[in-house]
Scaffold this motif. Structure first.
Motif, mmCIF file in Angstrom:
data_model
loop_
_atom_site.group_PDB
_atom_site.id
_atom_site.type_symbol
_atom_site.label_atom_id
_atom_site.label_comp_id
_atom_site.label_asym_id
_atom_site.label_seq_id
_atom_site.Cartn_x
_atom_site.Cartn_y
_atom_site.Cartn_z
ATOM 1 N N GLY A 66 8.446 -0.247 0.557
ATOM 2 C CA GLY A 66 8.805 -2.373 0.894
ATOM 3 C C GLY A 66 7.509 -2.407 0.286
ATOM 4 O O GLY A 66 8.475 -3.786 -0.058
ATOM 5 N N PHE A 67 7.222 -2.188 -1.017
ATOM 6 C CA PHE A 67 6.502 -2.612 -2.065
ATOM 7 C C PHE A 67 6.512 -1.864 -3.533
ATOM 8 O O PHE A 67 6.488 -0.844 -3.082
ATOM 9 C CB PHE A 67 5.007 -2.873 -1.281
ATOM 10 C CG PHE A 67 4.181 -1.189 -0.983
ATOM 11 C CD1 PHE A 67 2.912 -0.834 -1.935
ATOM 12 C CD2 PHE A 67 4.277 -1.189 0.574
ATOM 13 C CE1 PHE A 67 2.884 -0.440 -0.888
ATOM 14 C CE2 PHE A 67 3.693 0.146 1.190
ATOM 15 C CZ PHE A 67 2.542 0.958 0.393
ATOM 16 N N TYR A 68 5.546 -2.272 -4.211
ATOM 17 C CA TYR A 68 5.684 -2.060 -6.029
ATOM 18 C C TYR A 68 4.517 -1.373 -5.747
ATOM 19 O O TYR A 68 3.280 -1.740 -5.474
ATOM 20 C CB TYR A 68 6.158 -2.469 -6.690
ATOM 21 C CG TYR A 68 7.407 -2.960 -6.712
ATOM 22 C CD1 TYR A 68 9.028 -2.462 -7.275
ATOM 23 C CD2 TYR A 68 8.202 -4.658 -5.905
ATOM 24 C CE1 TYR A 68 9.429 -2.401 -8.037
ATOM 25 C CE2 TYR A 68 9.349 -4.386 -6.421
ATOM 26 C CZ TYR A 68 10.198 -4.023 -7.038
ATOM 27 O OH TYR A 68 11.634 -4.780 -6.672
ATOM 28 N N THR A 69 4.533 -0.597 -7.181
ATOM 29 C CA THR A 69 2.765 -0.031 -7.193
ATOM 30 C C THR A 69 2.131 -0.827 -7.424
ATOM 31 O O THR A 69 0.432 -0.762 -7.233
ATOM 32 C CB THR A 69 3.066 1.409 -8.823
ATOM 33 O OG1 THR A 69 3.663 0.220 -9.864
ATOM 34 C CG2 THR A 69 3.915 2.462 -8.268
ATOM 35 N N GLN A 70 2.837 -1.890 -7.979
ATOM 36 C CA GLN A 70 1.357 -3.278 -8.451
ATOM 37 C C GLN A 70 1.276 -3.673 -7.115
ATOM 38 O O GLN A 70 -0.462 -3.935 -7.372
ATOM 39 C CB GLN A 70 2.091 -4.253 -9.478
ATOM 40 C CG GLN A 70 2.971 -4.184 -8.855
ATOM 41 C CD GLN A 70 4.358 -3.629 -9.565
ATOM 42 O OE1 GLN A 70 4.427 -3.389 -9.408
ATOM 43 N NE2 GLN A 70 5.237 -5.513 -9.528
ATOM 44 N N ASP A 71 1.382 -3.879 -6.100
ATOM 45 C CA ASP A 71 0.806 -4.029 -4.315
ATOM 46 C C ASP A 71 0.249 -2.958 -3.998
ATOM 47 O O ASP A 71 -0.964 -3.214 -3.116
ATOM 48 C CB ASP A 71 2.095 -3.905 -4.039
ATOM 49 C CG ASP A 71 2.875 -5.049 -4.467
ATOM 50 O OD1 ASP A 71 2.594 -6.485 -4.946
ATOM 51 O OD2 ASP A 71 4.376 -4.894 -3.960
#
Length: 275
Positions: free
Chosen positions: A239-244
């Motif tokens: 539920g999140f992106y690689t930058q997270d």
């Protein structure tokens, strides 16, 4: 519950879109869907105010142009819209997630889902990633928790892989109702659905916990998940992106969890953590 939806027009798209998603996530926006011209973003209306975007850096930057409109989205049944737009999900040529109006695929695992939501989730990638992780795990006789269950897809797949018992929790009433419908549609016998959030978790223990939600909720509730996870258990997060990832890595280290495996798809991430 009602949501307020924003339509952002962004030029150029990157890196502005990624920056904007990160900032909106900090403000409590729960769902994002990238479009050809920008971004759709949604926040629960109870958490919204007219000045919510006043301090968003991305809107003030001279490096890109961002304009937006917003409106409150009432909770309605959009099954007809889903029939127009919902495409089957196929994972590793072994799992298919289809709606009742799709033809059967004959794959090893076939999950029939009738989604009822007031906006598109934009999370087909994260569903795909979590199914990838579950495919590789032996779930026979494992106790499972599916947090933010949505339509119940992952809980249903866990039962197909012989997990039991399974708890499926979602704060949204429509998701709770829809999960119960989909559990029945797939003839599941070991799934119990609940409406609520992580506060429902007290003394429960699980071998596998699935949490496909968003970065802020994951960071806030990860200690609760950890307390409910049996030693040697698996925690699946998406539920999140690689930058997270760095934010999640820091939190996992604090809790003594280790990242065992990472899958990515279109900048979305699915992590497997071991206790």
């Amino acid at each position: 519950m009602n949501y307020t939806g924003y339509t952002f027009t962004i030029s150029p798209l990157q890196p502005a879109t990624e920056i904007l998603i990160a900032e909106l996530g900090q403000l409590g926006f729960e769902s994002f869907e990238e479009t050809e011209t920008g971004l759709e973003a949604y926040i629960q209306t109870k958490d919204w105010c007219e000045t919510i975007l006043n301090d968003v850096f991305a809107l003030q930057s001279a490096e890109f142009e961002i304009s937006y409109t917003f409106k409150e989205i009432e909770q309605v049944n959009w099954n007809l819209e889903w029939e127009k737009n919902f495409e089957p999900i196929h994972v590793e040529n072994r799992v298919s997630v289809i709606a009742p109006f799709h033809e059967k695929t004959g794959m090893e695992y076939e999950i029939v889902i009738e989604p009822k939501m007031s906006f598109g989730t934009g999370h087909h990638e994260t569903t795909h990633l979590m199914i990838q992780h579950l495919l590789e795990l032996d779930l026979t006789n494992k106790s499972v928790l599916d947090m933010g269950t949505g339509t119940g897809i992952l809980a249903i797949f866990a039962e197909m892989k012989e997990a039991h018992p399974i708890d499926a929790i979602d704060i949204d009433e429509w998701c709770y109702i829809n999960t119960k419908e989909n559990v029945e549609k797939n003839n599941c016998k070991h799934i119990t659905a609940y409406q609520g959030d992580a506060s429902l978790l007290t003394n429960q223990k699980y071998d596998v916990i699935i949490a496909n939600i968003n970065r802020n909720i994951l960071l806030n509730d990860m200690d609760i998940y950890n307390n409910c996870l049996n030693k040697g258990g698996k925690l699946l997060l998406s539920g999140f992106y690689t930058q997270d990832i760095p934010f999640l890595e820091e939190r996992t280290k604090d809790l003594g969890l280790t990242i065992q495996k990472t899958f990515t798809k279109n900048n979305w991430v699915g992590l497997q953590l071991n206790k």
